[in-house]
Design a protein around this motif. Sequence first.
Motif, PDB file in Angstrom:
ATOM      1  N   THR A 129      -4.240  26.868 103.076  1.00 28.89           N
ATOM      2  CA  THR A 129      -3.677  26.965 104.510  1.00 28.89           C
ATOM      3  C   THR A 129      -2.073  26.541 104.250  1.00 28.89           C
ATOM      4  O   THR A 129      -1.426  26.734 105.294  1.00 28.89           O
ATOM      5  CB  THR A 129      -4.403  26.126 105.698  1.00 28.89           C
ATOM      6  OG1 THR A 129      -4.432  24.831 105.125  1.00 28.89           O
ATOM      7  CG2 THR A 129      -5.767  26.739 105.943  1.00 28.89           C
ATOM      8  N   ASP A 175       0.277  29.218 104.718  1.00 26.10           N
ATOM      9  CA  ASP A 175       0.237  29.713 106.278  1.00 26.10           C
ATOM     10  C   ASP A 175       1.326  28.609 106.913  1.00 26.10           C
ATOM     11  O   ASP A 175       2.275  29.098 107.583  1.00 26.10           O
ATOM     12  CB  ASP A 175      -0.897  29.402 107.100  1.00 26.10           C
ATOM     13  CG  ASP A 175      -2.007  30.463 106.696  1.00 26.10           C
ATOM     14  OD1 ASP A 175      -2.071  30.952 105.385  1.00 26.10           O
ATOM     15  OD2 ASP A 175      -2.795  30.809 107.395  1.00 26.10           O
ATOM     16  N   GLU A 176       1.048  27.461 106.797  1.00 29.11           N
ATOM     17  CA  GLU A 176       2.107  26.450 107.424  1.00 29.11           C
ATOM     18  C   GLU A 176       3.442  26.751 107.253  1.00 29.11           C
ATOM     19  O   GLU A 176       4.384  26.741 107.996  1.00 29.11           O
ATOM     20  CB  GLU A 176       1.593  25.066 107.106  1.00 29.11           C
ATOM     21  CG  GLU A 176       0.342  24.672 107.762  1.00 29.11           C
ATOM     22  CD  GLU A 176      -0.615  23.523 107.226  1.00 29.11           C
ATOM     23  OE1 GLU A 176      -0.046  22.729 106.447  1.00 29.11           O
ATOM     24  OE2 GLU A 176      -1.643  23.406 107.280  1.00 29.11           O
ATOM     25  N   ILE A 198       4.655  29.936 108.841  1.00 30.21           N
ATOM     26  CA  ILE A 198       5.022  29.413 110.283  1.00 30.21           C
ATOM     27  C   ILE A 198       6.135  29.008 110.559  1.00 30.21           C
ATOM     28  O   ILE A 198       6.938  29.049 111.562  1.00 30.21           O
ATOM     29  CB  ILE A 198       3.678  28.837 110.903  1.00 30.21           C
ATOM     30  CG1 ILE A 198       2.438  29.586 110.897  1.00 30.21           C
ATOM     31  CG2 ILE A 198       3.996  28.244 112.417  1.00 30.21           C
ATOM     32  CD1 ILE A 198       1.204  29.120 111.018  1.00 30.21           C
ATOM     33  N   ILE A 199       6.436  27.958 109.787  1.00 38.63           N
ATOM     34  CA  ILE A 199       7.769  27.003 109.723  1.00 38.63           C
ATOM     35  C   ILE A 199       8.913  27.758 109.617  1.00 38.63           C
ATOM     36  O   ILE A 199       9.888  27.476 110.342  1.00 38.63           O
ATOM     37  CB  ILE A 199       7.745  25.762 108.797  1.00 38.63           C
ATOM     38  CG1 ILE A 199       6.573  24.773 109.311  1.00 38.63           C
ATOM     39  CG2 ILE A 199       9.090  25.121 108.878  1.00 38.63           C
ATOM     40  CD1 ILE A 199       6.234  23.746 108.261  1.00 38.63           C
ATOM     41  N   CYS A 243       7.753  32.931 110.830  1.00 30.53           N
ATOM     42  CA  CYS A 243       6.886  34.295 110.731  1.00 30.53           C
ATOM     43  C   CYS A 243       6.008  34.473 111.953  1.00 30.53           C
ATOM     44  O   CYS A 243       5.268  33.296 112.394  1.00 30.53           O
ATOM     45  CB  CYS A 243       6.013  34.267 109.372  1.00 30.53           C
ATOM     46  SG  CYS A 243       6.989  34.711 108.034  1.00 30.53           S
ATOM     47  N   GLY A 244       5.901  35.557 112.477  1.00 33.58           N
ATOM     48  CA  GLY A 244       4.606  35.792 113.424  1.00 33.58           C
ATOM     49  C   GLY A 244       3.442  36.214 112.690  1.00 33.58           C
ATOM     50  O   GLY A 244       3.503  36.198 111.335  1.00 33.58           O
ATOM     51  N   LEU A 245       2.467  36.238 113.554  1.00 36.67           N
ATOM     52  CA  LEU A 245       1.077  36.417 112.991  1.00 36.67           C
ATOM     53  C   LEU A 245       0.968  37.631 111.951  1.00 36.67           C
ATOM     54  O   LEU A 245       0.666  37.816 110.597  1.00 36.67           O
ATOM     55  CB  LEU A 245      -0.097  36.639 113.925  1.00 36.67           C
ATOM     56  CG  LEU A 245      -1.225  36.877 113.569  1.00 36.67           C
ATOM     57  CD1 LEU A 245      -1.811  35.617 112.370  1.00 36.67           C
ATOM     58  CD2 LEU A 245      -2.290  36.962 114.517  1.00 36.67           C
ATOM     59  N   LEU A 298       3.109  36.938 108.744  1.00 35.08           N
ATOM     60  CA  LEU A 298       2.315  35.879 108.040  1.00 35.08           C
ATOM     61  C   LEU A 298       1.299  36.569 107.415  1.00 35.08           C
ATOM     62  O   LEU A 298       1.094  36.526 106.011  1.00 35.08           O
ATOM     63  CB  LEU A 298       1.644  34.890 108.765  1.00 35.08           C
ATOM     64  CG  LEU A 298       0.552  34.065 108.408  1.00 35.08           C
ATOM     65  CD1 LEU A 298       1.077  33.301 107.256  1.00 35.08           C
ATOM     66  CD2 LEU A 298       0.098  33.012 109.484  1.00 35.08           C
TER      67      LEU A 298
END
Lengths: 290, 440, 273
Positions: C163, C166-167, C170-171, C174-176, C179
Amino acid sequence: MQNKKIYSRLFVMPAFILYTILFILPVLGGLYYSFTNWSDMKPTISFIGLDNYKEIFFSSGSYLKSIYHTLSFTLYTVVFKLGIGLVLALLLNEGLKTKKVLRTVFFLPYMLSPLIIGIIFISILGPDGPLNMVLRFIGLDHLTHSWLTDKNFVLGSTMGVEIWRMAGWNMVIILAGLQTISKSYYEAAALDGAGRWKQFTQITIPFLIPTLMIATILNIIHGLRVFEIIYALTNGGPGDLTEVINTQVYKEFSTGRYGMSNALSMVAFIFTLMIAYLIKLVSSREEASS
Amino acid sequence: MSSSNKNKWVNKIFASVALIGLLTGCGSSESNSNSTTTSSANAPDSATTKKSAVTITVATSANWTKDIDKELAKDFEAQTGNKIEFLISPDDQYVNVLKSKFQTGEGPDVYLTPSGVAMEQFLPDQHALDLSNEPWVSRYADWAKAGTTYNGKVIALNTWSVDGWGVLYNPALFEQAGLTVPTNYQEFVKVCEALLAKGTTPIYEPGKAEWHQEVLLNTMGSMLSKKTPGIYDQFNTNQAKLADQKDLETGLTQLKELADKGFFGKDFLSQTWENSVDAMGSGKYAMMLTYSTFQNEVLAKFPDSKADTWSMFPLPLADNKTWATSSGGIVRSINKDSKVIDAAKQYFDFLAKTENLKKYYAARPDLGPISFTDVEGKTSNAYTSVITNATDGTGLDFEGGVKFWNQSVIGKLVQDLYLGGKTPKQVLEAIDSDRAKMFQ
Amino acid sequence: MRQKPLLLIMKELFTWILALSILCPLSLIVVNSLKTAEDANTVTMNLPHKLQWINYKEAFEGGNLLHSFFNSLLMSSVSAAISILVTSMAAFVLVRNKDRWNKMIYNYFFLGLVAPLNYVTTIKVLQTLHLQNTFPGIILVFATLGIPFAVFLFYGFISSVPTELDEAAIIDGCGLGRLFFSVVFPLLMPVTITGFILNFLGAWNDFVTPLYLLNKQNKLGMINAIYNYFGVHFNEWNMIFTIIVLTVLPVLVLYLVCQKYIISGMVSGSLKG
């Protein structure tokens, strides 16, 4: 952990919608019809409650027999698929030179349509087919049978073909499970003087349990849903010796008794669901305790 | 035409993929609306170009449509511009597929069905077009008209043949062994024993073919309806039971006896129908239960077999002396809801033309008497001899006269009889209970 | 592990003898597809007297194979692509956010492995959507049939993707969508290929579904088209085997080319499921 809000459920929706509309909706339709007397000989469809189900379980007809055949087909094939798959995986895990080629060969049957496999084995298992020819050639005349018509062997023969088809698939899954076991365990055990058998029972098997559980569930699902291979090999015959739930579903459907056909396929569905759930329950409990 | 079609569905796929994109909020809405408009703009376009000639879909089971049918369809296409498209299902899927298509309003324009009461399985009231006033009806042979009539209306075109099932044998072989045509069951057993003693398997029985097991029972129909007039009507109103018919029980008991005595050979349950011409041509078997034109097929493949001299007698189960005949084989009906009824009628007219009938029957040596009076038929030696040998005459078989007569169910039950799973009485009771379900 | 070389050779030999039980039946098809109808009538391992390549020529010309080959290719690949796309997205969210609802949705997909498909009601749904007898219709049905197992595969595989990525994404803001498609999806390649191929095969080998859902001859895939043409000749074993070889060949090529992915993807997916 991060804020989980970013994982929006919108992303699930395309699959969810497609699956709901084109799969669940028709299945629910089928469930509804299983409580009706829908038949193409009648002008109207009426609701008859559990009558179809009562007929399946309480009439002396061949329904119970087909349920029994399905369950025994599942039991035997699951045991042998796993057993043979395990043996093959262990052999291949010994560092054979041609491991990759062998793996490809054993997995090959899974790639073929069961109908095609059925056609192939009809000719192989005939009274004068290649299998009996080989048996005669090596002097085992007394072992020759008419595999697909002899009442003592026909159900076993269909199981054999299914095992032939799926053993390699099991092998691949178990092989991967074996490869997740670190070599250091074996080395430590060898230093302690543990023999090969002891290593097998105390290291290999315990580490393989999760893999074997998953393989078992999938094998059970395959077993209870068996249709194409039997349909192609024997079509449930001779007589009703290899009739399983799904060949009966098909038969009811072709005589236009749609209500009954749906009720039978629901029975297969419920059985599968119950068994799969049971195993999941047991395995998660075991995981928790270990 | 096909390329414009392709464009159409490529657009549609794009549209549906884009639609999914829209749902997730990821797709660009501009391109999305673009592709939908092109696809809908294309649709009326291709519809108008198709209008001049129509396509008639013909649903058929694989074995019912031969090369000659396809050839005639091509001729029809060349003459009228209308296209015939065969929708072929495997023999064992056909009924399922056709019924589900009717159920969902997706029925074909023309569909093939067995004649006689078996036409009722496809619900003629709902689906079959009344063809009574078609020009070719007046040229129909009597049996062909009877076999395609339902509730007083002609609902199908027959270009098949009326035939029945009897025991085909080689008279030369009988003569050598000093045997004569058996007229009852006991004589039949003696004939078989004599042949077996000489090392010939008496009967080729394709035990793997479920339907052929049903035919064995089917041959007793005409005897039963002669002895008990009106029995078929009683069966069809669910007032009579097969299990109460002593003759059928006797017949099945004797059938089991024939199998047990080894007259069918050892592994007859794995013998196939497809292999029967070779089996009879090989000379290893003396007799076989088959139809009257079967000898033509043997002769075609084995020119030295002298199969054209072979003769036939009725299968003497329960001392049967009648020859049970069909209601006329496979016939074609037009779907009432078809959008191209006129073209379909035109197709039937075309098939019923004298020259086309001649061409058709010439390509079908397996068909005997012809369904139209203006084409001269041919009769085989088996046909003439079985008529002579059937001293009690001929009559309609079970298949042609009894509703809900399910070949596959009955065939499996007869196989079960051979295997000792059911007694003759239980076999008949099981058929009764299977039929009873359909009357519920 | 140290083993005596002789023992190893014995084991190798033994495994190859077992492998013969797979190879012999399969070679039987090829051998008999090259015989005349007469010779193939009793199916044996005997080699043909003279190789009958004409069987292949006949099947190829008569069955209009090229056209139906492309139909099959289209139906199988588009349905597999749709199925992979929607399930990978769904599985990603289901793994990353295991709240009560998502767990239920996962089990809901699991039902699909077990529940029986009903053709009549499926036709009715397609009719309502005006998709009966169309390529989009059958493609969506094939895609849907593949969803349950593909969810199962992706779910297992994604569980093993860390994960941290992902983190970080996101930082970075990025949007879903970004991502998933630019960070996570490329990492899923092995299981994507597996899922694609299994789905492709499912559609390619499916003989029964098109019988119910497609009424148009020019849309039939390879198996059905060949069957349509040869239905009448279906008691000639040599032609049956020729047809089998022809339909299996594309599958076989695909398998041999991608087998590394098929096997590894299936394994990683199912192990963690």
